[in-house]
Design an enzyme around this catalytic site. Structure first.
Site, mmCIF file in Angstrom:
data_model
loop_
_atom_site.group_PDB
_atom_site.id
_atom_site.type_symbol
_atom_site.label_atom_id
_atom_site.label_comp_id
_atom_site.label_asym_id
_atom_site.label_seq_id
_atom_site.Cartn_x
_atom_site.Cartn_y
_atom_site.Cartn_z
ATOM 1 N N ASP A 217 0.863 -1.182 0.000
ATOM 2 C CA ASP A 217 0.000 0.000 0.000
ATOM 3 C C ASP A 217 0.903 1.237 0.000
ATOM 4 O OD1 ASP A 217 -2.178 1.818 0.436
ATOM 5 O OD2 ASP A 217 -3.330 0.181 1.302
ATOM 6 N N HIS A 240 2.234 1.925 -3.154
ATOM 7 C CA HIS A 240 1.285 2.839 -3.804
ATOM 8 C C HIS A 240 1.768 4.286 -3.796
ATOM 9 C CE1 HIS A 240 -2.317 -0.165 -3.209
ATOM 10 N NE2 HIS A 240 -1.276 -0.699 -3.804
#
Ligand SMILES: *[C@@H]1O[C@H](CO)[C@@H](O)[C@H](O)[C@H]1NC(C)=O
Ligand SMILES: *[C@@H]1O[C@H](CO)[C@@H](O)[C@H](O)[C@H]1NC(C)=O
Ligand SMILES: *[C@@H]1O[C@H](CO)[C@@H](O)[C@H](O)[C@H]1NC(C)=O
Ligand SMILES: *[C@@H]1O[C@H](CO)[C@@H](O)[C@H](O)[C@H]1NC(C)=O
Ligand SMILES: *[C@@H]1O[C@H](CO)[C@@H](O)[C@H](O)[C@H]1NC(C)=O
Ligand SMILES: *[C@@H]1O[C@H](CO)[C@@H](O)[C@H](O)[C@H]1NC(C)=O
Ligand SMILES: *[C@@H]1O[C@H](CO)[C@@H](O)[C@H](O)[C@H]1NC(C)=O
Ligand SMILES: *[C@@H]1O[C@H](CO)[C@@H](O)[C@H](O)[C@H]1NC(C)=O
Length: 388
Positions: A217, A240
């Site tokens: 993430d 991310h």
């Protein structure tokens, strides 16, 4: 006379080191002396707690020592202050492992919690925290714990900490003022769910530097009433990217004075990202991303005011004073720059000295945006969608 001067000189040089020498001999509490087995099987949490009570309760400068060449199994650990000690150092030498998912009796938001300890120094040289996340990841719907959270720890220094396999985010920084994290190594696979590297929440004067983050993430997510956050020399990927937000839910929706410099995004799904919910309130402002190296990044630059919701609303989180400068490298999608602002608009957006090309030779990339206002200079691909 001359020997007197030399002597004075020697003293002047030595005394600062003597201070360091003294602080090194400060009271140290070794978890082994408090009954920790370090065999990787016995739950050593109670021994850690006993050692912590002494470390925290003593006066002056104290050290909690977690020695190398052991493997400590800890069910769950909360190290709470306030402490009598004026300065506490935690030296993590050994490997610390979390229990597998089926050994957790109930849900906790974090495996290791440091709370209300001011002036804490964590030195993780030689140490390793393993969250055994792979026992959790298959259950995406499970409430999963983070590896370590610092709650209300002011004047914090954390360095050389290595964390792998977090069930959820690796490091949470909540409600802290003045913290420096350096030489942190975080590693979880690209497909591990919600494994943010850092989550900075409601904190101020934070510097995260010289670190390597590979996760499933955000490498770093900054949200919830945070300000004066510096992020420098971070190698992010997979992951991310570095995200501000998501902002707009709850009543702690501000982020400002955030400065991200000299970072790289390698094989990340996003790069520099600001994400807000369309119907919330709050603001993201005075945020700079500069000197950014891109290697096969997806969405290298993205402002998304429709995070998780595509219905336009007139209200929304104010996004202004955002600078992207000195981006260089390759992206994997056609859309290199996305400035997707809501009907209320984003203002004072600056794009400068940006050169993003496709990682596939000869392929065009483009910039897409709406309701975005600001200035563009020396930017490839061209961003004619940005209006004054
Ligand atoms: C701090 O010191 C006081 C007085 O010696 C003692 O009563 C107290 O328990 C200590 N606090 C902690 C957290 O140990
Ligand atoms: C962040 O960087 C700015 C500019 O270099 C500096 O003035 C400020 O003190 C830094 N803040 C922190 C918390 O490191
Ligand atoms: C940028 O980061 C790299 C390492 O990631 C470092 O070698 C270099 O000195 C940094 N540059 C600046 C200007 O800080
Ligand atoms: C935001 O943070 C400041 C301190 O940085 C604090 O005083 C304030 O209460 C916080 N507001 C909310 C809504 O959390
Ligand atoms: C990029 O990440 C994917 C998984 O998300 C992985 O399969 C691939 O090997 C990575 N490529 C590089 C160049 O690191
Ligand atoms: C915004 O919408 C989401 C659902 O789309 C809802 O959960 C949230 O409460 C709304 N927030 C506000 C401030 O209306
Ligand atoms: C944009 O920047 C200018 C000059 O710095 C400032 O006067 C103006 O208030 C800013 N507008 C917004 C919406 O932030
Ligand atoms: C800007 O890019 C678009 C495609 O994204 C292209 O159609 C247009 O001609 C370009 N404008 C200039 C001035 O280069």
């Amino acid at each position: 006379m001359q020997s007197l001067i030399i002597c004075a000189l020697i003293l002047a040089f030595i005394s600062p080191f003597m201070c360091i020498g003294l602080s090194a001999t400060m009271e140290a509490y070794n978890v082994i002396d408090f009954g920790a087995k370090g065999d990787g099987k016995t739950d050593d949490s109670q021994a850690f707690l006993r050692a912590w009570e002494r470390t925290c309760g003593a006066e002056g400068m104290t050290t909690l020592l977690i020695p190398p060449n052991y493997e400590f199994l800890l069910s769950r650990l909360t190290l709470k202050g306030p402490c009598n000690a004026s300065r506490i150092q935690i030296q993590i030498g050994g490997k610390i492992v979390a229990p597998a998912k089926n050994k957790w009796v109930s849900y906790y938001f974090t495996w290791i919690l440091m709370s209300n300890v001011n002036g804490l120094i964590v030195d993780g040289r030689e140490g390793l925290l393993d969250g055994l996340g792979f026992t959790w990841w298959p259950c995406k719907a499970c409430q999963r714990p983070s590896v370590i959270s610092f709650n209300a720890c002011n004047d914090l220094r954390v360095s050389y900490l290595r964390i792998v396999n977090s069930p959820r985010s690796h490091i949470n920084v909540n409600d802290c003022v003045n913290a420096i994290f350096s030489a942190i190594t975080i590693h979880s696979p690209a497909n591990s769910p919600n494994t943010d590297g850092f989550n900075v929440y409601a904190s101020k004067n934070i510097w995260i530097r010289d670190s390597t983050i590979a996760s499933g993430d955000d490498c770093i997510g900054i949200s919830g009433n945070s300000s004066y956050i510096n992020v420098t020399e971070i190698a992010c990927g997979p992951g991310h990217g570095i995200s501000i937000g998501s902002l707009g839910r709850g009543n702690d929706n501000t982020a400002e004075q955030i400065y991200v410099r000299n970072c790289s995004f390698t094989n990340t799904t996003n790069g520099a990202r600001i994400k807000t919910f369309p119907n919330g309130s709050g603001y993201a402002r005075e945020i700079t991303f500069e000197e950014i190296k891109l290697i096969k990044a997806g969405n290298p630059i993205i402002i998304d005011q429709f995070y998780n919701d595509y219905s336009p609303k007139d209200e929304g989180v104010e996004v202004s004073g955002i600078t992207f400068r000195g981006f260089d490298g390759t992206c994997v999608r056609d859309k290199a720059i996305t400035l997707n602002c809501g009907p209320q608009g984003c203002f004072n957006i600056t794009l400068d000295e940006i050169k993003i090309v496709s990682h596939e030779e000869g392929k065009q990339v483009y910039c897409s945006g709406k309701n975005a206002h600001g200035t563009v200079t020396a930017t490839t691909p061209n961003c004619s969608c940005l209006s004054p």
